[in-house]
Write a protein that holds these residues in place. Structure first.
Motif, PDB file in Angstrom:
ATOM      1  N   ASN A 123     -17.737  23.755  13.763  1.00 15.70           N
ATOM      2  CA  ASN A 123     -17.304  24.732  12.460  1.00 15.70           C
ATOM      3  C   ASN A 123     -18.424  25.223  11.570  1.00 15.70           C
ATOM      4  O   ASN A 123     -19.205  24.417  11.473  1.00 15.70           O
ATOM      5  CB  ASN A 123     -16.526  23.720  11.477  1.00 15.70           C
ATOM      6  N   PRO A 124     -18.452  26.410  11.489  1.00 14.46           N
ATOM      7  CA  PRO A 124     -17.529  27.542  11.370  1.00 14.46           C
ATOM      8  C   PRO A 124     -17.254  28.412  12.661  1.00 14.46           C
ATOM      9  O   PRO A 124     -16.795  29.587  12.414  1.00 14.46           O
ATOM     10  CB  PRO A 124     -17.950  28.243  10.087  1.00 14.46           C
ATOM     11  N   THR A 125     -18.037  28.207  13.538  1.00 15.98           N
ATOM     12  CA  THR A 125     -17.876  29.097  14.780  1.00 15.98           C
ATOM     13  C   THR A 125     -16.868  28.837  15.939  1.00 15.98           C
ATOM     14  O   THR A 125     -16.687  29.963  16.713  1.00 15.98           O
ATOM     15  CB  THR A 125     -19.318  29.159  15.524  1.00 15.98           C
ATOM     16  N   GLY A 126     -16.274  27.678  16.147  1.00 17.00           N
ATOM     17  CA  GLY A 126     -15.418  27.424  17.106  1.00 17.00           C
ATOM     18  C   GLY A 126     -15.997  27.171  18.402  1.00 17.00           C
ATOM     19  O   GLY A 126     -14.990  26.911  19.326  1.00 17.00           O
ATOM     20  N   SER A 148     -15.998  41.986  17.060  1.00 16.71           N
ATOM     21  CA  SER A 148     -15.976  40.979  18.109  1.00 16.71           C
ATOM     22  C   SER A 148     -15.723  39.598  17.637  1.00 16.71           C
ATOM     23  O   SER A 148     -15.942  39.263  16.302  1.00 16.71           O
ATOM     24  CB  SER A 148     -17.148  41.247  19.029  1.00 16.71           C
ATOM     25  N   ALA A 149     -15.293  38.727  18.398  1.00 11.73           N
ATOM     26  CA  ALA A 149     -14.683  37.474  18.056  1.00 11.73           C
ATOM     27  C   ALA A 149     -15.511  36.424  19.110  1.00 11.73           C
ATOM     28  O   ALA A 149     -15.786  36.536  20.242  1.00 11.73           O
ATOM     29  CB  ALA A 149     -13.301  37.187  18.335  1.00 11.73           C
ATOM     30  N   VAL A 150     -16.140  35.340  18.384  1.00 12.34           N
ATOM     31  CA  VAL A 150     -16.673  34.343  18.756  1.00 12.34           C
ATOM     32  C   VAL A 150     -15.771  33.468  19.520  1.00 12.34           C
ATOM     33  O   VAL A 150     -14.505  33.083  19.225  1.00 12.34           O
ATOM     34  CB  VAL A 150     -17.516  33.625  17.936  1.00 12.34           C
ATOM     35  N   LYS A 151     -16.062  32.912  20.840  1.00 10.03           N
ATOM     36  CA  LYS A 151     -15.025  32.198  21.445  1.00 10.03           C
ATOM     37  C   LYS A 151     -14.796  31.017  20.920  1.00 10.03           C
ATOM     38  O   LYS A 151     -15.670  30.393  20.348  1.00 10.03           O
ATOM     39  CB  LYS A 151     -15.416  31.910  23.063  1.00 10.03           C
ATOM     40  N   SER A 152     -13.466  30.713  20.500  1.00  7.59           N
ATOM     41  CA  SER A 152     -13.324  29.413  19.869  1.00  7.59           C
ATOM     42  C   SER A 152     -12.180  28.538  20.500  1.00  7.59           C
ATOM     43  O   SER A 152     -11.526  28.979  21.255  1.00  7.59           O
ATOM     44  CB  SER A 152     -12.502  30.170  18.351  1.00  7.59           C
ATOM     45  N   GLU A 153     -12.418  27.291  20.338  1.00  9.44           N
ATOM     46  CA  GLU A 153     -11.654  26.265  20.725  1.00  9.44           C
ATOM     47  C   GLU A 153     -10.563  25.472  19.685  1.00  9.44           C
ATOM     48  O   GLU A 153     -10.239  24.392  19.764  1.00  9.44           O
ATOM     49  CB  GLU A 153     -12.286  25.126  21.664  1.00  9.44           C
ATOM     50  N   LEU A 171     -13.995  32.942  14.363  1.00  9.97           N
ATOM     51  CA  LEU A 171     -15.365  33.788  13.735  1.00  9.97           C
ATOM     52  C   LEU A 171     -15.402  35.139  14.249  1.00  9.97           C
ATOM     53  O   LEU A 171     -15.682  35.373  15.358  1.00  9.97           O
ATOM     54  CB  LEU A 171     -16.378  32.907  13.937  1.00  9.97           C
ATOM     55  N   VAL A 172     -15.163  36.188  13.412  1.00 20.15           N
ATOM     56  CA  VAL A 172     -15.061  37.760  13.616  1.00 20.15           C
ATOM     57  C   VAL A 172     -16.331  38.414  13.195  1.00 20.15           C
ATOM     58  O   VAL A 172     -16.764  37.961  11.994  1.00 20.15           O
ATOM     59  CB  VAL A 172     -13.954  38.261  13.013  1.00 20.15           C
ATOM     60  N   LEU A 173     -16.790  39.063  13.974  1.00 21.22           N
ATOM     61  CA  LEU A 173     -18.385  39.270  13.759  1.00 21.22           C
ATOM     62  C   LEU A 173     -18.190  40.922  13.637  1.00 21.22           C
ATOM     63  O   LEU A 173     -17.075  41.671  14.045  1.00 21.22           O
ATOM     64  CB  LEU A 173     -19.215  39.534  15.103  1.00 21.22           C
ATOM     65  N   LEU A 216     -16.658  36.750   9.267  1.00 18.64           N
ATOM     66  CA  LEU A 216     -15.524  36.212   8.641  1.00 18.64           C
ATOM     67  C   LEU A 216     -15.021  34.855   9.346  1.00 18.64           C
ATOM     68  O   LEU A 216     -14.578  35.395  10.420  1.00 18.64           O
ATOM     69  CB  LEU A 216     -14.475  37.007   8.247  1.00 18.64           C
ATOM     70  N   ARG A 217     -14.656  33.733   8.949  1.00 16.20           N
ATOM     71  CA  ARG A 217     -14.008  32.763   9.551  1.00 16.20           C
ATOM     72  C   ARG A 217     -12.528  32.872   9.256  1.00 16.20           C
ATOM     73  O   ARG A 217     -12.410  32.832   7.845  1.00 16.20           O
ATOM     74  CB  ARG A 217     -14.520  31.512   9.246  1.00 16.20           C
ATOM     75  N   ILE A 218     -11.665  33.122  10.071  1.00 19.07           N
ATOM     76  CA  ILE A 218     -10.359  33.382   9.902  1.00 19.07           C
ATOM     77  C   ILE A 218      -9.454  32.316  10.266  1.00 19.07           C
ATOM     78  O   ILE A 218      -9.487  32.160  11.696  1.00 19.07           O
ATOM     79  CB  ILE A 218      -9.863  34.762  10.553  1.00 19.07           C
ATOM     80  N   THR A 219      -8.813  31.191   9.589  1.00 18.71           N
ATOM     81  CA  THR A 219      -7.832  30.631  10.115  1.00 18.71           C
ATOM     82  C   THR A 219      -6.698  31.132  10.796  1.00 18.71           C
ATOM     83  O   THR A 219      -6.072  32.170  10.435  1.00 18.71           O
ATOM     84  CB  THR A 219      -7.196  29.743   8.909  1.00 18.71           C
TER      85      THR A 219
END
Length: 374
Positions: free
Chosen positions: A168-171, A304-309, A314-316, A349-352
């Protein structure tokens, strides 16, 4: 006429310098700049809410005139049953945040160092400074944990290493092989804290091996929370599993009645509703994949989106649309998301992950803002 520009001498008690160096934790926003309430996709809460069994148990708890069980015995027993753990090696806390702070306080102090990864959970820096220790930030690898970088930061002053997995916050997430390699590279007197706040969102069968490491070694602490997939964020319930010596240290300094009556009752019932947990995990995985696909479709606009589990993405922002402008556009659509320039992420931005309808609104706001900025 001359004036005295000196500041007046402070009156009253002076805080310790390491406390003064702390930047207080800033929670996710729930309102716009104008004070207008927003749908909160800034705190990684469960969009499905809370298990009905947990809600019923919470409402049926004994009245607030009596103290709760100071040792959370029934809750620890249930956690042990669900996860196959010895309840004597479990400690409960006011959210997993309390466990993290206690770990730093019990094993580090002035002159010591605690390592965490860049773009890690903000509480790690606070917990480190709170006990007078020095935070050491290891470089990341593509917004995630770099085991070699963490190990390279270890010195004779290192007392603990904090790793959120998923982060957190990158996933981002590291598997069992990398986690075992990290542990193997640490001195035996360095505590490895594996923060699994989002562990229940991993795919069925996925495991970073943290519990097995804590079961087999004297220098591993695994923490979990009921705030995320269990939907009990408002009750503030967390737990940790470790060797008896670590649990003993945490019990010496934790609050004596640190988990409320209603919290213990709700958590017990939530553990009995694993169908709700599975439903939440499956819904999150499907909505997250759909949202990531939509974000990647805006790649020509620099998104772009960081790969999240985890239950957030996290949107760049690398094009004409800035993260700050995107946040404003999302707020105009009625939603609060997390901008984290204070954690070195001014471009993200970190988006739930919310409901599908909520994520559709977010995508529409991002698409319109990206086109307007181009």
């Amino acid at each position: 006429m001359s004036t005295d520009s000196r500041q007046p001498a402070p009156t009253g008690p002076r805080m310790k310098p390491w406390i003064e160096a702390i930047h207080a934790y800033v929670p996710g926003k729930s309102a716009g700049a104008d004070g207008k309430p927003l749908v909160k996709l800034s705190a990684n809460e469960n969009p499905l809410g809370t298990s009905q069994k947990a809600l019923a148990a919470r409402g049926g708890a004994a009245g607030p005139a009596v103290y709760p069980d100071p040792d959370s015995k029934a809750l620890r027993a249930k956690i042990g049953e669900i996860h196959g753990l010895d309840p004597a090696r479990i400690v409960c806390g006011t959210g997993s945040d309390e466990i993290l702070n206690l770990a730093a306080q019990a094993f580090a102090g002035p002159g010591d160092e605690i390592i965490h990864v860049r773009y890690g959970f903000a509480v790690y820096d606070i917990a480190t400074r709170r006990c007078g220790a020095t935070p050491v930030v290891a470089p990341d690898r593509d917004y995630g944990t770099d085991v070699d970088a963490l190990l390279a930061c270890v010195t004779g002053n290192t007392r603990a290493v904090f790793v959120a997995n998923p982060n957190n916050p990158t996933g981002r997430y590291i598997g069992a092989e990398e986690m075992a390699r990290l542990h193997a590279g640490l001195p035996a007197d360095v505590l490895l804290v594996i923060d699994q706040a989002y562990g229940e969102y991993l795919a069925e069968g996925e495991d970073d091996g943290g519990i097995a490491l804590a079961r087999a070694h004297d220098n591993v602490l695994v923490t979990r929370t009921f705030s995320k997939i269990y939907g009990l964020a408002g009750e503030r319930i967390g737990w940790g599993f470790a060797a008896p010596g670590i649990v003993d240290a945490l019990n010496r300094i934790r609050g004596p009645f640190n988990v409320t009556l209603s919290g213990q009752a709700a958590a017990l019932a939530a553990l009995d509703d694993q169908d709700f947990v599975r439903q939440s995990r499956q819904a999150n995985a499907a909505s997250r994949a759909r949202f990531v696909s939509e974000v990647e479709s805006l790649g020509n606009h620099g998104l772009s989106a960081v790969k999240s589990e985890a239950n957030f993405v996290l949107v760049l922002f690398g094009g004409a649309l800035s993260a700050e402008a995107a946040q404003d556009a999302i707020a105009a659509a009625g939603y609060a998301v997390r901008h984290l320039p204070g954690q070195g992420l001014p471009h993200a931005l970190r988006i739930t992950i919310g409901t599908d309808a909520q994520m559709d609104d977010i995508v529409a706001a991002l698409r319109d803002a990206a086109k307007a900025a181009s």
